[in-house]
Design an enzyme around this catalytic site. Structure first.
Site, PDB file in Angstrom:
ATOM      1  N   HIS A  83      12.721 -41.411  25.439  1.00 36.81           N
ATOM      2  CA  HIS A  83      12.598 -42.291  24.272  1.00 36.81           C
ATOM      3  C   HIS A  83      12.201 -41.460  23.059  1.00 36.81           C
ATOM      4  O   HIS A  83      11.489 -40.465  23.178  1.00 36.81           O
ATOM      5  CB  HIS A  83      11.602 -43.436  24.512  1.00 36.81           C
ATOM      6  CG  HIS A  83      10.181 -43.020  24.763  1.00 36.81           C
ATOM      7  ND1 HIS A  83       9.281 -42.761  23.747  1.00 36.81           N
ATOM      8  CD2 HIS A  83       9.491 -42.829  25.920  1.00 36.81           C
ATOM      9  CE1 HIS A  83       8.108 -42.434  24.267  1.00 36.81           C
ATOM     10  NE2 HIS A  83       8.202 -42.459  25.584  1.00 36.81           N
TER      11      HIS A  83
ATOM     12  N   ASP B 268      10.924 -43.027  20.163  1.00 38.58           N
ATOM     13  CA  ASP B 268       9.828 -43.634  19.410  1.00 38.58           C
ATOM     14  C   ASP B 268       8.504 -43.058  19.894  1.00 38.58           C
ATOM     15  O   ASP B 268       8.401 -42.546  21.019  1.00 38.58           O
ATOM     16  CB  ASP B 268       9.848 -45.159  19.541  1.00 38.58           C
ATOM     17  CG  ASP B 268       9.465 -45.633  20.928  1.00 38.58           C
ATOM     18  OD1 ASP B 268      10.144 -45.232  21.900  1.00 38.58           O
ATOM     19  OD2 ASP B 268       8.488 -46.398  21.079  1.00 38.58           O
TER      20      ASP B 268
ATOM     21  N   GLU C 196       9.957 -47.909  23.354  1.00 40.54           N
ATOM     22  CA  GLU C 196       9.213 -47.878  24.609  1.00 40.54           C
ATOM     23  C   GLU C 196       7.722 -48.013  24.386  1.00 40.54           C
ATOM     24  O   GLU C 196       7.021 -48.713  25.124  1.00 40.54           O
ATOM     25  CB  GLU C 196       9.523 -46.583  25.369  1.00 40.54           C
ATOM     26  CG  GLU C 196       9.006 -46.554  26.807  1.00 40.54           C
ATOM     27  CD  GLU C 196       7.550 -46.102  26.926  1.00 40.54           C
ATOM     28  OE1 GLU C 196       6.922 -46.382  27.964  1.00 40.54           O
ATOM     29  OE2 GLU C 196       7.048 -45.473  25.971  1.00 40.54           O
ATOM     30  N   GLU C 197       7.201 -47.356  23.353  1.00 38.95           N
ATOM     31  CA  GLU C 197       5.757 -47.353  23.137  1.00 38.95           C
ATOM     32  C   GLU C 197       5.225 -48.718  22.711  1.00 38.95           C
ATOM     33  O   GLU C 197       4.037 -48.994  22.869  1.00 38.95           O
ATOM     34  CB  GLU C 197       5.379 -46.308  22.083  1.00 38.95           C
ATOM     35  CG  GLU C 197       5.691 -44.870  22.458  1.00 38.95           C
ATOM     36  CD  GLU C 197       4.816 -44.322  23.577  1.00 38.95           C
ATOM     37  OE1 GLU C 197       4.039 -45.086  24.170  1.00 38.95           O
ATOM     38  OE2 GLU C 197       4.923 -43.111  23.869  1.00 38.95           O
TER      39      GLU C 197
END
Length: 454
Positions: free
Chosen positions: A90, A92, A156-157
């Site tokens: 990911h 992000d 994702e975060e």
């Protein structure tokens, strides 16, 4: 590292890897427009898409997912009848948090004491570069022996589930024989590790109101219901006397069987201050891999600067609950809500909002893909055997992929070892780990292709 053509190629590519990671880290790609402009995420997504195109990927696309973020997708065709492997990372990142705590600018990759510092360097922009290094090494040494799909997530975060929902709506997109999730990490630097379990999570916001407005604490204090005091009572009810997480109806006594986490190592990795004890009971591995854990990650009320002697009429907090394998995040959220409502004092008005959720995950470490990875790790880490450990964090997509593709083997590796300090100021990546894990991933793809031909 044992000399071999793949390892030599990866080593020669490390200056390029550093330059690329510098470019990627420079994007403040926090998937929350209250923290960073959307253009930062768009810039990072386009960087990844351009990198895939440059490596010959086809069907490269920016996928608009239901949570408003973009995931980057591409396919690199392999030989006829070759297996398909999906590589995940990911782009992000977590917010920079307290910038004054950083020893170098958070979005400027900086080398210091043999490590590369910057937000996302390990989690998980380094994972993007790891995948690129592995594929480049294979292309320079006979070609990539499998069909490769790459998916690089954009939120994702935040735990908002955009890619999970997109995958559910387009199940054909990520079909593969094996999946390598590049968002985990070794148990310690130099010890090759696959992650066998992940805790799920639920993220909620709790609001408390008690008065129509703030009141003078001298005139009304002692009888007027204090919203912050009510919130403190609620938050305190989530932990027992020893600091263990205690949520009514939620089991919290599971035991971790396998690789243990010595307390002295944990204290060093977590940078626990001298004389401060560890909350909870059981082994450290029990507490961080096998049991639920509640954390108050934010509180809104009167700031200390400029505080006045008044009784707060409202307050709110954001709470993260990590949910271990064997438990259901949806049910855990219901229990958490019921617990808070039960433990709200003085009839205070409480509002509850869920802002993120993901299910726990447990891998099948007896699968053929793990044998291929163990062999690859022996090459990348001479003299070391691959270990299987838990990880207290969450990767919500894993459970979605396991549900959509029950016959697909899922492996978790990555650069987030303890020294990386992911999610904290001064996040960093070990270039040696980046090099070794890129070598391991390349050899895994060779081994896995061979195993499917047998």
């Amino acid at each position: 590292m044992t000399s071999n053509p793949i390892a030599e190629t990866v080593r020669s590519l490390m200056p390029r890897a550093k330059a690329e990671l510098t470019e990627l880290v420079a994007f403040e790609s926090v998937a929350d427009e209250a923290v960073a402009p959307r253009s930062e995420c768009e810039g990072a997504a386009n960087w990844v898409a351009d990198a895939l195109r440059a490596e010959g990927f086809q069907d490269v696309a920016l996928l608009d997912t239901p949570d408003g973020s973009q995931s980057v997708y591409g396919v690199l065709p392999g030989p006829v009848d070759a297996p398909t492997v999906l590589l995940y990372a990911h782009y992000d990142v977590q917010p920079k948090l307290d910038e004054s705590a950083w020893l170098s600018p958070p979005f400027e990759l900086t080398e210091r004491n043999g490590r590369w510092y910057g937000r996302g360097a390990a989690d998980c922009k380094g994972g993007v570069v790891m995948h690129l290094l592995a594929l480049r090494a294979l292309k320079a040494n006979g070609g990539v022996p499998v069909t490769v799909k790459v998916i690089v997530e954009g939120s994702e975060e935040q735990g908002t589930g955009g890619l999970e929902r997109y995958a559910e709506q387009h199940p054909e997109l990520l079909t593969s024989d094996a999946i390598v999730i590049g968002d985990a990490g070794n148990f310690r630097v130099g010890l090759p590790t696959v992650t066998a379990t992940l805790r799920g999570m639920t993220m909620i916001r709790v609001g408390v109101e008690t008065l129509e407005g703030n009141l003078h604490s001298g005139q009304f204090g002692g009888a007027a219901p204090d919203a912050l005091a009510a919130l403190i009572r609620i938050l305190d009810s989530l932990r027992g006397p020893d600091g263990s997480t205690v949520i009514d109806g939620l089991p919290a006594d599971s035991v971790w069987e396998g690789l243990q986490y010595p307390e002295e190592d944990f204290r060093r990795d977590a940078k626990v201050l001298p004389g401060v004890g560890l909350p909870g009971s059981g082994t450290v591995a029990d507490r961080v891999w096998a049991r639920p854990a509640v954390t108050v990650v934010g509180v809104d009320c009167h700031p200390v600067a400029g505080a006045t002697p008044s009784i707060p009429s409202s307050a709110r907090a954001q709470i993260s609950l990590r949910v271990p394998p064997g438990q259901d995040s949806v049910e855990a959220t219901k229990l958490l809500f019921a617990h808070i409502e039960k433990h709200t004092p003085w009839g205070a008005r409480v509002t509850l909002e869920q802002v993120g959720q993901g299910q726990p995950f447990q891998a099948d470490t007896s699968s053929p893909a793990y044998a291929s990875m163990a062999e690859a790790m022996r090459i990348a880490y001479p003299g070391e055997e691959m270990q299987a450990a838990g990880m207290g964090g969450s990767i919500p997509l894993c459970n979605t992929l396991a549900t959509l593709y029950p016959d697909t083997e899922i492996l978790l590796i990555g650069l987030s070892e303890p020294e990386a300090q992911i999610h904290a100021p001064n996040e960093s990546v070990s270039p040696e780990e980046l090099e070794r894990l890129s070598v391991a991933e390349a050899h895994f793809l060779v081994n896995y292709a061979r195993s499917k031909r047998v």
